[in-house]
Design a protein around this motif. Structure first.
Motif, PDB file in Angstrom:
ATOM      1  N   CYS A   1      58.905  61.818  18.890  1.00  0.00           N
ATOM      2  CA  CYS A   1      59.993  62.573  18.251  1.00  0.00           C
ATOM      3  C   CYS A   1      60.063  63.952  18.877  1.00  0.00           C
ATOM      4  O   CYS A   1      59.040  64.640  19.004  1.00  0.00           O
ATOM      5  CB  CYS A   1      59.761  62.667  16.757  1.00  0.00           C
ATOM      6  SG  CYS A   1      61.039  63.583  15.862  1.00  0.00           S
ATOM      7  N   HIS A   2      61.259  64.398  19.231  1.00  0.00           N
ATOM      8  CA  HIS A   2      61.449  65.732  19.811  1.00  0.00           C
ATOM      9  C   HIS A   2      61.142  66.840  18.813  1.00  0.00           C
ATOM     10  O   HIS A   2      60.807  67.963  19.196  1.00  0.00           O
ATOM     11  CB  HIS A   2      62.890  65.892  20.301  1.00  0.00           C
ATOM     12  CG  HIS A   2      63.242  65.008  21.464  1.00  0.00           C
ATOM     13  ND1 HIS A   2      62.468  64.923  22.601  1.00  0.00           N
ATOM     14  CD2 HIS A   2      64.305  64.158  21.650  1.00  0.00           C
ATOM     15  CE1 HIS A   2      63.031  64.060  23.445  1.00  0.00           C
ATOM     16  NE2 HIS A   2      64.135  63.592  22.891  1.00  0.00           N
TER      17      HIS A   2
ATOM     18  N   CYS B   1      67.290  59.300  21.902  1.00  0.00           N
ATOM     19  CA  CYS B   1      66.389  58.757  20.880  1.00  0.00           C
ATOM     20  C   CYS B   1      67.100  57.622  20.150  1.00  0.00           C
ATOM     21  O   CYS B   1      68.211  57.814  19.632  1.00  0.00           O
ATOM     22  CB  CYS B   1      65.992  59.853  19.895  1.00  0.00           C
ATOM     23  SG  CYS B   1      65.015  59.245  18.493  1.00  0.00           S
TER      24      CYS B   1
ATOM     25  N   CYS C   1      68.327  65.147  21.064  1.00  0.00           N
ATOM     26  CA  CYS C   1      68.017  63.789  20.616  1.00  0.00           C
ATOM     27  C   CYS C   1      69.044  62.776  21.107  1.00  0.00           C
ATOM     28  O   CYS C   1      68.738  61.595  21.254  1.00  0.00           O
ATOM     29  CB  CYS C   1      67.950  63.734  19.092  1.00  0.00           C
ATOM     30  SG  CYS C   1      66.758  64.884  18.349  1.00  0.00           S
TER      31      CYS C   1
ATOM     32  N   HIS D   1      68.464  58.551  16.598  1.00  0.00           N
ATOM     33  CA  HIS D   1      69.273  59.750  16.338  1.00  0.00           C
ATOM     34  C   HIS D   1      70.551  59.454  15.556  1.00  0.00           C
ATOM     35  O   HIS D   1      71.079  60.329  14.865  1.00  0.00           O
ATOM     36  CB  HIS D   1      69.601  60.472  17.649  1.00  0.00           C
ATOM     37  CG  HIS D   1      70.811  59.961  18.380  1.00  0.00           C
ATOM     38  ND1 HIS D   1      70.744  59.089  19.446  1.00  0.00           N
ATOM     39  CD2 HIS D   1      72.143  60.208  18.189  1.00  0.00           C
ATOM     40  CE1 HIS D   1      71.950  58.819  19.872  1.00  0.00           C
ATOM     41  NE2 HIS D   1      72.824  59.474  19.139  1.00  0.00           N
TER      42      HIS D   1
ATOM     43  N   SER E   1      68.666  65.204  13.446  1.00  0.00           N
ATOM     44  CA  SER E   1      68.890  65.080  14.888  1.00  0.00           C
ATOM     45  C   SER E   1      69.557  66.320  15.474  1.00  0.00           C
ATOM     46  O   SER E   1      70.356  67.000  14.828  1.00  0.00           O
ATOM     47  CB  SER E   1      69.735  63.836  15.183  1.00  0.00           C
ATOM     48  OG  SER E   1      71.028  63.974  14.632  1.00  0.00           O
TER      49      SER E   1
END
Length: 341
Positions: A337-338, A306, A319, A309, A315
């Motif tokens: 977004c995770h 990401c 990520c 992150h 995070s």
């Protein structure tokens, strides 16, 4: 306006848009080694006719490059840009070592215009207002003679300027007046779609609201579709139907303006909103802020996984290794977004 497509089809459809710039990797313009900067990396969105989409993010995140790539002022590295059912990303041809516009793109130019960030740098200081506004009319042979002069007077009145100022030069006007002239130039050919590239960032705070109100009025009056680029989320939410939040070349959240303000899901969007002051001392003191550490990474050497992150306070290990895909969490609300399932 010249809209020819069906009313229910998007005027603009952007898919997987990417723009890369090659720069010397050793800091010398004479170096043979070079790297590709991913200024825009996989941006996708669509715009309905008459809609205003706000594109928000920090300086250097790729907002302006996205706007220029949509208008084909810079050639996209990959992706599709469809304007009124025309695949304008295909309207390029190679001439020697350079890429040049096809005549089909030139024909569409009058329907797609841009308002630039700096109202002084974008106006030729050696031209009078009349000459500046005459240029697009003359290039496309829209009107001639006295009709052209009447058209220029009408454009100036449309943006709240006195037509008697036609013989004056840009340096004789204030910043807000120069931006109005820039808006008049963008309207000269009767476009359907305008990219407003941070049109208020170079202006005094007292003038910013006037320019934003003017753009809103023109959109309603002329039925314009407007891509409004800004780094000020507090300002842009009042003129946008939807807002796309951009970080390091990617759109990380996209939803209607009220949803972004009331229910932001991405940590970066939450941080942007928490930086907006509330005109209520009690609420301002009691609210919880999302504070980011560090600066946005360089697009020359972006982080793995990401892109956010390295600054995200929430995070996780995932990520750092996996790039989050854009997912729809509610009708019209998309987040990359995770942590948002």
């Amino acid at each position: 306006m010249n809209t020819t497509g069906k009313p229910d089809t998007p005027l603009l459809d952007v898919s997987d848009l990417a723009v890369e710039f090659r720069v010397p990797s050793r800091g010398s313009v004479f170096s043979e080694d070079s790297k590709d900067i991913k200024a825009v990396d996989g941006v996708s969105f669509s715009m309905a006719r008459g809609e205003t989409l706000g594109l928000v993010g920090e300086s250097g995140c790729g907002k302006s490059t996205t706007g220029r790539a949509v208008l084909q002022l810079v050639r996209p590295t990959r992706g599709h840009v469809v304007f009124d059912e025309e695949p304008i990303h295909e309207f390029w041809r190679k001439k020697g070592q350079k890429w040049v516009w096809d005549h089909r793109l030139l024909d569409l130019r009058r329907r797609m215009q841009m308002i630039f960030q700096d109202p002084f740098a974008s106006l030729n200081p050696r031209m009078t207002v009349e000459t500046i506004l005459s240029e697009p009319l003359r290039n496309f042979d829209v009107v001639q003679g006295t009709q052209r002069r009447e058209k220029i007077q009408h454009l100036l009145m449309t943006v709240g300027m006195d037509p008697r100022c036609m013989r004056r030069y840009p340096h004789e006007f204030s910043g807000g007046q120069r931006q109005r002239i820039g808006i008049a130039r963008a309207l000269a050919l009767g476009p359907d779609f305008i990219v407003a590239d941070e049109p208020i960032s170079a202006l005094d705070v007292s003038i910013q609201a006037q320019i934003m109100n003017l753009l809103s009025e023109l959109r309603e009056k002329l039925g314009l579709t407007l891509l409004f680029i800004a780094h000020d989320l507090a300002a842009i939410r009042h003129v946008s139907d939807r807002i796309a939040v951009m970080y390091l070349g990617r759109i990380v959240e996209l939803a209607d303006a009220q949803t972004i303000v009331d229910r932001p899901q991405h940590p970066y969007t939450q941080a942007l909103l928490s930086a907006v002051p509330i005109p209520d001392p009690t609420r301002e003191q009691s609210r919880q802020r999302t504070v980011l550490s560090g600066e946005m990474p360089s697009p020359i050497n972006p982080p793995s996984g990401c892109p956010f992150h390295t600054r995200c306070p929430f995070s996780e290990d995932r990520c750092r290794t996996e790039v989050p895909r854009m997912r729809t969490i509610d009708t019209g609300h998309q987040v990359a977004c995770h942590l948002v399932e």
